[in-house]
Enzyme design. Structure first.
Site, mmCIF file in Angstrom:
data_model
loop_
_atom_site.group_PDB
_atom_site.id
_atom_site.type_symbol
_atom_site.label_atom_id
_atom_site.label_comp_id
_atom_site.label_asym_id
_atom_site.label_seq_id
_atom_site.Cartn_x
_atom_site.Cartn_y
_atom_site.Cartn_z
ATOM 1 N N ARG A 162 10.489 -32.779 10.844
ATOM 2 C CA ARG A 162 9.196 -32.728 11.798
ATOM 3 C C ARG A 162 8.409 -31.594 11.510
ATOM 4 O O ARG A 162 7.154 -31.592 12.077
ATOM 5 C CB ARG A 162 9.641 -32.436 13.385
ATOM 6 C CG ARG A 162 10.703 -31.275 13.556
ATOM 7 C CD ARG A 162 11.143 -31.222 14.789
ATOM 8 N NE ARG A 162 11.807 -29.871 15.250
ATOM 9 C CZ ARG A 162 12.755 -29.426 14.809
ATOM 10 N NH1 ARG A 162 13.605 -30.080 14.061
ATOM 11 N NH2 ARG A 162 13.277 -28.322 15.294
ATOM 12 N N HIS A 163 8.744 -30.684 10.827
ATOM 13 C CA HIS A 163 8.045 -29.679 10.465
ATOM 14 C C HIS A 163 6.985 -29.868 9.509
ATOM 15 O O HIS A 163 5.702 -28.880 9.366
ATOM 16 C CB HIS A 163 8.713 -28.481 10.037
ATOM 17 C CG HIS A 163 9.834 -27.915 10.878
ATOM 18 N ND1 HIS A 163 9.463 -27.279 12.299
ATOM 19 C CD2 HIS A 163 11.298 -28.149 10.946
ATOM 20 C CE1 HIS A 163 10.553 -27.127 12.951
ATOM 21 N NE2 HIS A 163 11.580 -27.571 12.334
ATOM 22 N N CYS A 170 3.161 -3.107 3.899
ATOM 23 C CA CYS A 170 2.228 -1.968 4.260
ATOM 24 C C CYS A 170 3.135 -1.004 5.326
ATOM 25 O O CYS A 170 4.232 -1.388 5.480
ATOM 26 C CB CYS A 170 0.730 -2.382 4.638
ATOM 27 S SG CYS A 170 0.901 -3.320 6.273
ATOM 28 N N GLY A 171 2.513 -0.101 5.868
ATOM 29 C CA GLY A 171 3.235 0.644 7.047
ATOM 30 C C GLY A 171 3.870 -0.170 7.979
ATOM 31 O O GLY A 171 4.901 -0.079 8.246
ATOM 32 N N THR A 172 3.038 -1.240 8.596
ATOM 33 C CA THR A 172 3.643 -1.973 9.707
ATOM 34 C C THR A 172 3.634 -3.443 9.081
ATOM 35 O O THR A 172 4.452 -3.929 10.002
ATOM 36 C CB THR A 172 2.447 -2.071 11.015
ATOM 37 O OG1 THR A 172 1.251 -2.748 10.173
ATOM 38 C CG2 THR A 172 2.143 -0.610 11.510
ATOM 39 N N GLY A 173 3.131 -3.619 8.116
ATOM 40 C CA GLY A 173 3.239 -5.169 7.708
ATOM 41 C C GLY A 173 2.190 -6.008 8.213
ATOM 42 O O GLY A 173 1.720 -7.229 7.825
ATOM 43 N N ILE A 174 1.453 -5.409 9.151
ATOM 44 C CA ILE A 174 0.425 -6.111 9.923
ATOM 45 C C ILE A 174 -0.771 -6.314 9.050
ATOM 46 O O ILE A 174 -1.422 -7.459 8.950
ATOM 47 C CB ILE A 174 0.114 -5.555 11.271
ATOM 48 C CG1 ILE A 174 1.318 -5.742 12.231
ATOM 49 C CG2 ILE A 174 -1.215 -6.190 11.884
ATOM 50 C CD1 ILE A 174 1.179 -4.831 13.571
ATOM 51 N N GLY A 175 -1.398 -5.176 8.489
ATOM 52 C CA GLY A 175 -2.688 -5.256 7.770
ATOM 53 C C GLY A 175 -2.423 -6.283 6.675
ATOM 54 O O GLY A 175 -3.193 -7.288 6.458
ATOM 55 N N HIS A 233 11.244 -23.687 9.072
ATOM 56 C CA HIS A 233 10.111 -24.283 10.001
ATOM 57 C C HIS A 233 8.758 -24.109 9.432
ATOM 58 O O HIS A 233 7.751 -25.153 9.562
ATOM 59 C CB HIS A 233 10.249 -23.721 11.327
ATOM 60 C CG HIS A 233 11.346 -23.862 12.066
ATOM 61 N ND1 HIS A 233 11.862 -23.682 13.487
ATOM 62 C CD2 HIS A 233 12.601 -24.574 11.693
ATOM 63 C CE1 HIS A 233 12.944 -24.003 13.859
ATOM 64 N NE2 HIS A 233 13.346 -24.475 12.602
ATOM 65 N N ASP A 249 0.790 -1.266 0.051
ATOM 66 C CA ASP A 249 -0.158 -0.134 -0.176
ATOM 67 C C ASP A 249 0.882 1.073 0.002
ATOM 68 O O ASP A 249 2.028 1.265 -0.213
ATOM 69 C CB ASP A 249 -1.121 0.035 1.122
ATOM 70 C CG ASP A 249 -0.522 0.195 2.464
ATOM 71 O OD1 ASP A 249 0.700 0.180 2.767
ATOM 72 O OD2 ASP A 249 -1.255 0.169 3.552
ATOM 73 N N HIS A 250 0.257 2.385 0.188
ATOM 74 C CA HIS A 250 1.139 3.731 0.084
ATOM 75 C C HIS A 250 2.324 3.643 1.362
ATOM 76 O O HIS A 250 3.354 4.074 1.334
ATOM 77 C CB HIS A 250 0.261 4.921 0.438
ATOM 78 C CG HIS A 250 -0.619 4.668 1.321
ATOM 79 N ND1 HIS A 250 -1.754 3.881 1.587
ATOM 80 C CD2 HIS A 250 -0.774 5.469 2.831
ATOM 81 C CE1 HIS A 250 -2.542 4.169 2.895
ATOM 82 N NE2 HIS A 250 -1.802 4.939 3.397
HETATM 83 C C1 RB5 Z 1 -2.047 2.956 6.453
HETATM 84 O O1 RB5 Z 1 -2.039 4.210 6.963
HETATM 85 C C2 RB5 Z 1 -1.330 1.820 7.267
HETATM 86 O O2 RB5 Z 1 -2.688 1.715 8.240
HETATM 87 C C3 RB5 Z 1 -1.118 0.392 6.590
HETATM 88 O O3 RB5 Z 1 -0.150 0.549 5.821
HETATM 89 C C4 RB5 Z 1 -0.557 -0.604 7.583
HETATM 90 O O4 RB5 Z 1 0.019 -0.291 8.485
HETATM 91 C C5 RB5 Z 1 -1.839 -1.512 8.313
HETATM 92 O O5 RB5 Z 1 -1.675 -2.410 8.904
#
Ligand code: RB5
Length: 147
Positions: free
Chosen positions: A132-133, A65-70, A98, A8-9
Protein backbone atom coordinates in the site's frame (compact mmCIF):
# COMPACT_ATOMS: atom_id res chain seq x y z
CA UNK A 1 25.87 0.11 0.00
CA UNK A 2 27.49 3.35 -1.15
CA UNK A 3 26.57 6.03 1.38
CA UNK A 4 27.08 9.80 1.14
CA UNK A 5 27.38 11.60 4.45
CA UNK A 6 27.54 15.33 5.08
CA UNK A 7 27.26 17.77 7.92
CA UNK A 8 27.70 21.37 8.92
CA UNK A 9 29.76 22.37 11.95
CA UNK A 10 26.83 21.51 14.26
CA UNK A 11 26.86 17.93 13.00
CA UNK A 12 30.58 17.52 12.40
CA UNK A 13 31.48 15.70 15.62
CA UNK A 14 28.62 13.22 15.28
CA UNK A 15 29.46 12.64 11.62
CA UNK A 16 33.07 11.81 12.48
CA UNK A 17 31.88 9.29 15.05
CA UNK A 18 29.42 7.71 12.62
CA UNK A 19 31.75 7.24 9.64
CA UNK A 20 33.84 4.38 11.15
CA UNK A 21 30.67 2.86 12.60
CA UNK A 22 28.97 2.77 9.19
CA UNK A 23 32.13 1.39 7.57
CA UNK A 24 32.25 -1.36 10.20
CA UNK A 25 28.71 -2.31 9.15
CA UNK A 26 30.17 -3.06 5.72
CA UNK A 27 29.22 0.08 3.80
CA UNK A 28 31.34 2.43 1.68
CA UNK A 29 31.08 5.98 3.02
CA UNK A 30 31.96 9.19 1.18
CA UNK A 31 32.28 12.30 3.33
CA UNK A 32 31.00 15.26 1.29
CA UNK A 33 31.96 17.83 3.92
CA UNK A 34 32.26 19.86 5.97
CA UNK A 35 35.78 18.94 7.07
CA UNK A 36 36.25 20.90 10.30
CA UNK A 37 34.24 22.50 13.09
CA UNK A 38 34.58 25.94 11.47
CA UNK A 39 31.21 27.58 10.93
CA UNK A 40 29.65 26.87 7.53
CA UNK A 41 26.19 27.14 5.95
CA UNK A 42 24.38 23.77 5.94
CA UNK A 43 22.81 24.25 2.46
CA UNK A 44 26.34 24.21 0.98
CA UNK A 45 26.75 20.57 2.06
CA UNK A 46 23.16 19.34 2.05
CA UNK A 47 22.22 20.29 -1.54
CA UNK A 48 25.25 18.65 -3.22
CA UNK A 49 24.87 15.51 -1.09
CA UNK A 50 21.16 15.23 -1.89
CA UNK A 51 21.79 15.85 -5.58
CA UNK A 52 24.45 13.10 -5.64
CA UNK A 53 21.95 10.68 -4.08
CA UNK A 54 19.24 11.79 -6.52
CA UNK A 55 21.63 11.19 -9.46
CA UNK A 56 22.18 7.64 -8.17
CA UNK A 57 25.84 8.10 -7.27
CA UNK A 58 24.98 6.85 -3.78
CA UNK A 59 22.21 4.51 -2.71
CA UNK A 60 21.55 6.48 0.46
CA UNK A 61 22.59 9.71 2.11
CA UNK A 62 22.94 10.89 5.69
CA UNK A 63 22.89 14.61 6.55
CA UNK A 64 23.63 16.05 9.97
CA UNK A 65 23.39 19.60 11.31
CA UNK A 66 22.77 20.95 14.80
CA UNK A 67 19.09 20.05 14.87
CA UNK A 68 18.84 18.02 11.66
CA UNK A 69 16.08 20.39 10.57
CA UNK A 70 18.06 22.66 8.25
CA UNK A 71 19.63 19.80 6.31
CA UNK A 72 16.32 17.92 6.08
CA UNK A 73 14.60 21.00 4.63
CA UNK A 74 17.35 21.31 2.00
CA UNK A 75 17.44 17.63 1.09
CA UNK A 76 13.68 17.44 0.67
CA UNK A 77 13.81 20.24 -1.91
CA UNK A 78 15.81 18.02 -4.25
CA UNK A 79 13.64 16.04 -6.66
CA UNK A 80 13.67 12.34 -5.88
CA UNK A 81 14.85 12.76 -2.30
CA UNK A 82 12.77 11.54 0.60
CA UNK A 83 14.71 12.68 3.66
CA UNK A 84 13.55 11.61 7.12
CA UNK A 85 14.61 13.53 10.22
CA UNK A 86 14.91 10.89 12.93
CA UNK A 87 15.64 11.10 16.63
CA UNK A 88 14.55 7.59 17.55
CA UNK A 89 14.92 4.05 16.27
CA UNK A 90 11.23 3.37 15.63
CA UNK A 91 10.98 6.38 13.30
CA UNK A 92 14.09 5.15 11.48
CA UNK A 93 12.51 1.73 10.99
CA UNK A 94 9.12 3.05 9.92
CA UNK A 95 10.48 5.64 7.50
CA UNK A 96 12.29 2.88 5.64
CA UNK A 97 9.32 0.49 5.72
CA UNK A 98 6.70 3.09 4.81
CA UNK A 99 8.39 6.07 3.10
CA UNK A 100 11.32 4.33 1.39
CA UNK A 101 13.42 7.27 2.60
CA UNK A 102 16.69 7.58 0.74
CA UNK A 103 18.19 10.15 3.08
CA UNK A 104 18.39 10.31 6.86
CA UNK A 105 18.78 13.58 8.77
CA UNK A 106 19.85 13.80 12.40
CA UNK A 107 20.63 16.56 14.88
CA UNK A 108 24.14 16.45 16.28
CA UNK A 109 23.10 18.76 19.12
CA UNK A 110 19.91 16.81 19.80
CA UNK A 111 20.81 13.14 20.03
CA UNK A 112 23.80 11.29 21.48
CA UNK A 113 26.20 9.19 19.46
CA UNK A 114 24.85 5.85 20.72
CA UNK A 115 21.29 6.78 19.78
CA UNK A 116 22.51 7.98 16.39
CA UNK A 117 24.36 4.69 15.80
CA UNK A 118 21.23 2.70 16.64
CA UNK A 119 19.17 4.91 14.29
CA UNK A 120 21.69 4.54 11.45
CA UNK A 121 22.01 0.77 11.87
CA UNK A 122 18.23 0.34 11.77
CA UNK A 123 17.75 2.77 8.88
CA UNK A 124 20.44 1.09 6.77
CA UNK A 125 19.20 -2.39 7.61
CA UNK A 126 15.45 -1.99 7.03
CA UNK A 127 13.77 -2.63 3.68
CA UNK A 128 10.85 -0.79 2.10
CA UNK A 129 7.63 -2.74 2.64
CA UNK A 130 6.05 -1.80 -0.68
CA UNK A 131 2.38 -2.81 -0.96
CA UNK A 132 0.00 0.00 0.00
CA UNK A 133 2.96 2.33 0.49
CA UNK A 134 3.97 2.11 -3.20
CA UNK A 135 0.98 4.18 -4.23
CA UNK A 136 1.77 6.87 -1.66
CA UNK A 137 5.35 7.19 -2.85
CA UNK A 138 4.07 7.30 -6.44
CA UNK A 139 1.88 10.28 -5.50
CA UNK A 140 4.90 12.13 -4.10
CA UNK A 141 6.87 11.37 -7.26
CA UNK A 142 3.96 12.51 -9.46
CA UNK A 143 3.67 15.77 -7.50
CA UNK A 144 7.39 16.42 -7.95
CA UNK A 145 7.11 15.75 -11.68
CA UNK A 146 4.38 18.41 -12.03
CA UNK A 147 6.50 21.14 -10.43
C1 RB5 B 1 24.05 26.07 12.99
O1 RB5 B 1 24.30 26.90 14.06
C2 RB5 B 1 22.65 25.50 13.08
O2 RB5 B 1 21.72 26.49 12.79
C3 RB5 B 1 22.49 24.34 12.12
O3 RB5 B 1 23.41 23.35 12.45
C4 RB5 B 1 21.15 23.65 12.12
O4 RB5 B 1 20.74 23.32 13.41
C5 RB5 B 1 20.08 24.28 11.34
O5 RB5 B 1 18.98 23.75 11.19
Amino acid sequence: MKIAICSDHGGFELKMRLIPFIEALGHEVSDLGCYSEASVDYPDMAFPAAEAVARGEYERGIAICGTGIGVSICCNKVRGIRCALCGDVLSAELTRRHNDSNMLAMGGRIIGAETAKAIVKTWLGTDFEGGRHENRIAKITAYEAEK
